[in-house]
Design a protein around this motif. Structure first.
Motif, PDB file in Angstrom:
ATOM      1  N   ASN A 187       0.824  -1.210   0.000  1.00  0.00           N
ATOM      2  CA  ASN A 187       0.000   0.000   0.000  1.00  0.00           C
ATOM      3  C   ASN A 187       0.865   1.270   0.000  1.00  0.00           C
ATOM      4  OD1 ASN A 187      -2.596   1.144   0.001  1.00  0.00           O
ATOM      5  ND2 ASN A 187      -2.555   1.493   2.191  1.00  0.00           N
ATOM      6  N   PRO A 188       1.811   1.382  -0.956  1.00  0.00           N
ATOM      7  CA  PRO A 188       2.791   2.464  -0.853  1.00  0.00           C
ATOM      8  C   PRO A 188       2.397   3.785  -1.501  1.00  0.00           C
ATOM      9  CG  PRO A 188       3.375   1.016  -2.652  1.00  0.00           C
ATOM     10  CD  PRO A 188       2.107   0.478  -2.068  1.00  0.00           C
ATOM     11  N   PHE A 189       1.405   3.778  -2.416  1.00  0.00           N
ATOM     12  CA  PHE A 189       1.137   4.969  -3.211  1.00  0.00           C
ATOM     13  C   PHE A 189      -0.346   5.319  -3.240  1.00  0.00           C
ATOM     14  CE2 PHE A 189       4.577   2.638  -5.685  1.00  0.00           C
ATOM     15  CZ  PHE A 189       5.628   3.349  -5.120  1.00  0.00           C
ATOM     16  N   ASP A 190      -0.620   6.578  -3.579  1.00  0.00           N
ATOM     17  CA  ASP A 190      -1.999   6.954  -3.870  1.00  0.00           C
ATOM     18  C   ASP A 190      -2.368   6.402  -5.251  1.00  0.00           C
ATOM     19  OD1 ASP A 190      -0.709   8.631  -5.683  1.00  0.00           O
ATOM     20  OD2 ASP A 190      -1.404  10.491  -4.780  1.00  0.00           O
ATOM     21  N   ASP A 191      -3.630   6.496  -5.618  1.00  0.00           N
ATOM     22  CA  ASP A 191      -4.097   5.877  -6.872  1.00  0.00           C
ATOM     23  C   ASP A 191      -3.352   6.360  -8.120  1.00  0.00           C
ATOM     24  OD1 ASP A 191      -5.865   4.501  -5.315  1.00  0.00           O
ATOM     25  OD2 ASP A 191      -7.690   5.308  -6.227  1.00  0.00           O
ATOM     26  N   PRO A 192      -3.213   7.689  -8.338  1.00  0.00           N
ATOM     27  CA  PRO A 192      -2.533   8.128  -9.566  1.00  0.00           C
ATOM     28  C   PRO A 192      -1.088   7.644  -9.646  1.00  0.00           C
ATOM     29  CG  PRO A 192      -3.758   9.941  -8.576  1.00  0.00           C
ATOM     30  CD  PRO A 192      -3.755   8.832  -7.571  1.00  0.00           C
ATOM     31  N   THR A 193      -0.383   7.662  -8.509  1.00  0.00           N
ATOM     32  CA  THR A 193       1.011   7.205  -8.522  1.00  0.00           C
ATOM     33  C   THR A 193       1.083   5.714  -8.783  1.00  0.00           C
ATOM     34  OG1 THR A 193       1.586   8.951  -6.946  1.00  0.00           O
ATOM     35  CG2 THR A 193       3.158   7.139  -7.200  1.00  0.00           C
ATOM     36  N   MET A 194       0.209   4.945  -8.137  1.00  0.00           N
ATOM     37  CA  MET A 194       0.204   3.502  -8.355  1.00  0.00           C
ATOM     38  C   MET A 194      -0.054   3.177  -9.817  1.00  0.00           C
ATOM     39  SD  MET A 194       0.569   0.492  -6.977  1.00  0.00           S
ATOM     40  CE  MET A 194       0.192   0.491  -5.220  1.00  0.00           C
ATOM     41  N   GLU A 195      -1.001   3.865 -10.424  1.00  0.00           N
ATOM     42  CA  GLU A 195      -1.321   3.600 -11.824  1.00  0.00           C
ATOM     43  C   GLU A 195      -0.121   3.892 -12.720  1.00  0.00           C
ATOM     44  OE1 GLU A 195      -4.932   4.386 -14.994  1.00  0.00           O
ATOM     45  OE2 GLU A 195      -4.985   5.301 -13.005  1.00  0.00           O
ATOM     46  N   ARG A 196       0.600   4.960 -12.439  1.00  0.00           N
ATOM     47  CA  ARG A 196       1.774   5.308 -13.251  1.00  0.00           C
ATOM     48  C   ARG A 196       2.913   4.309 -13.037  1.00  0.00           C
ATOM     49  NH1 ARG A 196       3.115  11.429 -12.031  1.00  0.00           N
ATOM     50  NH2 ARG A 196       4.764  11.006 -13.578  1.00  0.00           N
ATOM     51  N   VAL A 197       3.077   3.834 -11.814  1.00  0.00           N
ATOM     52  CA  VAL A 197       4.124   2.844 -11.549  1.00  0.00           C
ATOM     53  C   VAL A 197       3.808   1.526 -12.273  1.00  0.00           C
ATOM     54  CG1 VAL A 197       5.192   1.407  -9.767  1.00  0.00           C
ATOM     55  CG2 VAL A 197       4.860   3.846  -9.357  1.00  0.00           C
ATOM     56  N   VAL A 198       2.549   1.095 -12.203  1.00  0.00           N
ATOM     57  CA  VAL A 198       2.156  -0.135 -12.889  1.00  0.00           C
ATOM     58  C   VAL A 198       2.365   0.008 -14.393  1.00  0.00           C
ATOM     59  CG1 VAL A 198       0.217  -1.651 -13.438  1.00  0.00           C
ATOM     60  CG2 VAL A 198       0.531  -0.837 -11.093  1.00  0.00           C
ATOM     61  N   THR A 199       2.021   1.163 -14.928  1.00  0.00           N
ATOM     62  CA  THR A 199       2.224   1.412 -16.360  1.00  0.00           C
ATOM     63  C   THR A 199       3.701   1.336 -16.720  1.00  0.00           C
ATOM     64  OG1 THR A 199       0.252   2.812 -16.514  1.00  0.00           O
ATOM     65  CG2 THR A 199       1.949   3.129 -18.190  1.00  0.00           C
ATOM     66  N   ARG A 200       4.551   1.823 -15.834  1.00  0.00           N
ATOM     67  CA  ARG A 200       5.995   1.773 -16.073  1.00  0.00           C
ATOM     68  C   ARG A 200       6.494   0.324 -16.056  1.00  0.00           C
ATOM     69  NH1 ARG A 200       9.519   5.924 -16.060  1.00  0.00           N
ATOM     70  NH2 ARG A 200      11.734   5.478 -15.694  1.00  0.00           N
ATOM     71  N   VAL A 201       5.987  -0.471 -15.124  1.00  0.00           N
ATOM     72  CA  VAL A 201       6.367  -1.889 -15.072  1.00  0.00           C
ATOM     73  C   VAL A 201       5.887  -2.609 -16.330  1.00  0.00           C
ATOM     74  CG1 VAL A 201       6.036  -4.067 -13.833  1.00  0.00           C
ATOM     75  CG2 VAL A 201       6.392  -1.950 -12.545  1.00  0.00           C
ATOM     76  N   ALA A 202       4.656  -2.305 -16.761  1.00  0.00           N
ATOM     77  CA  ALA A 202       4.120  -2.934 -17.968  1.00  0.00           C
ATOM     78  C   ALA A 202       4.939  -2.560 -19.204  1.00  0.00           C
ATOM     79  CB  ALA A 202       2.659  -2.532 -18.154  1.00  0.00           C
ATOM     80  N   ARG A 203       5.393  -1.310 -19.251  1.00  0.00           N
ATOM     81  CA  ARG A 203       6.239  -0.885 -20.371  1.00  0.00           C
ATOM     82  C   ARG A 203       7.556  -1.647 -20.378  1.00  0.00           C
ATOM     83  NH1 ARG A 203       8.487   5.097 -20.247  1.00  0.00           N
ATOM     84  NH2 ARG A 203       9.937   4.055 -18.831  1.00  0.00           N
ATOM     85  N   SER A 204       8.116  -1.887 -19.183  1.00  0.00           N
ATOM     86  CA  SER A 204       9.343  -2.668 -19.086  1.00  0.00           C
ATOM     87  C   SER A 204       9.120  -4.079 -19.632  1.00  0.00           C
ATOM     88  CB  SER A 204       9.813  -2.728 -17.624  1.00  0.00           C
ATOM     89  OG  SER A 204      10.944  -3.547 -17.489  1.00  0.00           O
ATOM     90  N   TRP A 205       7.957  -4.650 -19.336  1.00  0.00           N
ATOM     91  CA  TRP A 205       7.637  -5.994 -19.845  1.00  0.00           C
ATOM     92  C   TRP A 205       7.544  -5.993 -21.372  1.00  0.00           C
ATOM     93  CZ3 TRP A 205       3.836  -8.052 -22.887  1.00  0.00           C
ATOM     94  CH2 TRP A 205       3.741  -9.451 -22.910  1.00  0.00           C
TER      95      TRP A 205
END
Length: 253
Positions: A187-205
């Motif tokens: 539970n480290p981030f607020d919603d907008p930050t979490m969404e951007r982090v997940v998008t960054r991980v998906a881009r890495s994939w």
């Protein structure tokens, strides 16, 4: 009682001055809820029990992870503290181990990455499993400094991974390593930050396809932020319980 009321009042005044009246009022409303809402009162009792366990963990290993810290007190500017939900709290050991067992993944194939790793408690707990290596990413300088000190003295007879690293970096800028990953989110981030982090991980994939799993843990209920993961087209749900949910990065639905 008077002293506690005075401290609470001063805290609200400081919040209003540094983060605005709306933030201070929200904090005051939440504080009242802890005393009148049954589910909040039960959670408060759990918090007290876990504080004792956290202190025992620190005493056993000679580290410092217990307690809570406002992010503004550990080097995070007030305008950015909300991105990290405003507060440091170490992961509960029991919840962490339950979540890792629930994955049923061949952990020896993965690098464990803790996003928002704080003082490094999850990194130390993860070392009891046979990960290839363990990395923590933390953007609060004060928390990162404590994590480095903790990893420098931590040793457990049950340790199965000795490659532990703490990185001081913003998760929105840090590049995930190009290897199979189990990305851990307490539970480290607020919603907008979490969404951007997940998008960054998906881009890495997409740039380097490999096995990447996301493990989200919330000591209250994952429903608080499940919607962020469920609406992301690059994630395929694997498992979900009350305190943890596991997702795999895929080509999208």
């Amino acid at each position: 009682m008077a002293s506690r009321l005075q401290r609470s009042t001063l805290k609200l005044v400081n919040l209003a001055r540094t983060q605005g009246l709306q933030t201070a009022l929200l904090h005051a409303t939440n504080a009242v809820a802890w005393h009148v809402v049954p589910s909040r009162r039960a959670f408060a009792r759990s918090l007290e029990h876990e504080r004792v366990l956290a202190q025992e963990f620190d005493q056993t290993y000679g580290v410092e992870t217990a307690g809570e810290s406002p992010l503004t007190a550990v080097g995070v500017p007030p305008e950015k503290a909300g991105r990290g939900n405003g507060l440091y709290r170490g992961i509960w050991s029991g919840v962490f181990h339950d979540a890792l067992r629930e994955t049923q993944l061949p952990l020896e194939r993965f690098t464990f990455v803790d996003y928002g790793s704080g003082k490094g408690k999850a990194l130390m707990l993860a070392s009891a499993y046979p990960f290839r290596r363990i990395v923590g990413v933390e953007f609060a300088p004060g928390l990162h400094e404590v994590a480095v000190n903790n990893l420098g003295v931590f040793h457990s007879p049950g340790q199965r991974c000795l490659a532990l690293e703490a990185v001081c970096a913003d998760a929105l800028e840090w590049e995930p390593p190009v290897e199979p990953l189990l990305c851990f989110f307490f539970n480290p981030f607020d919603d907008p930050t979490m969404e951007r982090v997940v998008t960054r991980v998906a881009r890495s994939w997409r740039q380097a396809p490999r096995d990447i799993y996301l493990l989200y843990v919330n000591i209250r209920d994952v429903s608080e932020q499940a919607h962020v993961f469920e609406r992301h087209t690059a994630l395929t749900p694997v498992k979900r319980g009350r305190h943890c949910m596991l997702m795999k990065v895929t080509a999208g639905r």
